[in-house]
Motif scaffolding. Structure first.
Motif, PDB file in Angstrom:
ATOM      1  N   UNK A 159       0.906  -1.005  -0.042  1.00 34.82           N
ATOM      2  CA  UNK A 159      -0.005   0.060   0.011  1.00 34.82           C
ATOM      3  C   UNK A 159       1.022   1.261  -0.074  1.00 34.82           C
ATOM      4  N   UNK A 160       0.724   2.053  -0.926  1.00 38.84           N
ATOM      5  CA  UNK A 160       1.532   3.060  -1.258  1.00 38.84           C
ATOM      6  C   UNK A 160       1.378   4.164  -0.184  1.00 38.84           C
ATOM      7  N   UNK A 161       0.278   4.531   0.453  1.00 39.98           N
ATOM      8  CA  UNK A 161      -0.151   5.452   1.230  1.00 39.98           C
ATOM      9  C   UNK A 161       0.292   4.798   2.706  1.00 39.98           C
ATOM     10  N   UNK A 162       0.662   3.465   2.991  1.00 40.24           N
ATOM     11  CA  UNK A 162       1.140   2.943   4.168  1.00 40.24           C
ATOM     12  C   UNK A 162       2.458   2.708   4.114  1.00 40.24           C
ATOM     13  N   UNK A 179      16.063   4.478   6.186  1.00 33.06           N
ATOM     14  CA  UNK A 179      14.854   3.664   6.877  1.00 33.06           C
ATOM     15  C   UNK A 179      13.494   3.872   5.882  1.00 33.06           C
ATOM     16  N   UNK A 180      12.842   2.563   5.948  1.00 28.29           N
ATOM     17  CA  UNK A 180      11.598   2.619   5.449  1.00 28.29           C
ATOM     18  C   UNK A 180      10.459   2.115   6.324  1.00 28.29           C
ATOM     19  N   UNK A 181       9.453   3.098   6.596  1.00 27.41           N
ATOM     20  CA  UNK A 181       8.448   2.526   7.795  1.00 27.41           C
ATOM     21  C   UNK A 181       7.282   2.028   7.039  1.00 27.41           C
ATOM     22  N   UNK A 225      -4.583  11.073  11.658  1.00 26.16           N
ATOM     23  CA  UNK A 225      -4.519   9.692  10.709  1.00 26.16           C
ATOM     24  C   UNK A 225      -4.215   9.794   9.516  1.00 26.16           C
ATOM     25  N   UNK A 226      -3.888   8.669   8.983  1.00 20.92           N
ATOM     26  CA  UNK A 226      -3.294   8.713   7.506  1.00 20.92           C
ATOM     27  C   UNK A 226      -4.166   9.449   6.689  1.00 20.92           C
TER      28      UNK A 226
END
Length: 238
Positions: A159-162, A179-181, A225-226
């Motif tokens: 998921x590109x938004x997450x 890093x990548x979260x 929130x996202x």
């Protein structure tokens, strides 16, 4: 049924916890501007082109909210061309004399088997559509041991938004960053199952009572929130 031994929470380092929390906040703040525009692109593509204020105004005037989606057919056409022109990965012998055509052929067949197990046609189309709509699409490849004790290559679309990138990264290869979260909604039971009873007890006040002090750092954690379009099957209003 999968039964795991009781997990014991390792000794916690407050400095590392604060470091990861700071990285998360910086990455989330840096991504928000892109995410808001990308969410609008996805909403327009999926037919959600009316704002809430406009819908309420039309409802008061007893007028229908018609949507003439001219974007979706064009995107479907481009996506169809992409699927028809997909090619499989093929290995060739190297120029250093170390490889042979026979080994390259075996590797090509192995790669084809991996692609079949991962249903790469669906993964490719999903990542391509994400990139076409929002400008960002991600593959995530790892070695998985859930179905095979010897391990198997598992590739899935992310998921590109997450997916939150290092805001200081400069190269096209996102793995070159610090890093990548990744973010994912989880339940209280999942936390207790994967990380143990102690971790669940520490996060329990946040999940049950909405932010009661429990020794976890709260000052640098963003409460926003996202910015993400609707992605669940139901029970959640956007």
């Amino acid at each position: 049924m999968l039964i795991r031994p009781r997990q014991k929470l390792p000794e916690q380092d407050p400095q590392k916890i604060l470091l990861h929390a700071q990285r998360w906040v910086r990455a989330a703040d840096a991504q928000r501007k892109w995410a808001e525009t990308a969410k609008k692109c996805v909403d327009y593509l999926e037919g959600r082109q009316w704002g809430q204020d406009d819908l309420q105004k039309l409802a008061r005037e007893k007028r229908p909210a018609l949507t003439l989606n001219k974007i979706r057919p064009l995107v479907n056409l481009v996506l169809g061309y992409f699927l028809n022109q997909r090619t499989d990965i093929r290995y060739l012998p190297g120029l250093d004399g170390m490889g042979t055509a026979e080994i390259a052929g075996v590797l090509t067949h192995v790669e084809k088997q991996i692609a079949e197990l991962n249903q790469m046609g669906f993964q490719d189309s999903e990542v391509f559509l994400d990139g076409l709509t929002t400008g960002r699409g991600y593959f995530h490849t790892k070695v998985c041991f859930e179905r095979n004790t010897l391990g198997e290559i598992l590739t899935r679309s992310r998921d590109n938004f997450a997916t939150y990138l290092d805001p200081d990264a400069e190269e096209y290869d996102i793995n070159s960053g610090t890093f990548i979260n990744f973010s994912r909604w989880v339940s209280f039971d999942e936390i207790e199952f994967h990380y143990g009873e102690e971790a669940a007890m520490r996060l329990g006040p946040f999940l049950r009572h909405g932010g009661v002090m429990s020794g976890m750092p709260t000052g640098i954690v963003s409460a926003e929130e996202e910015a993400s379009p609707a992605r669940r099957f139901g029970m959640v209003e956007d």
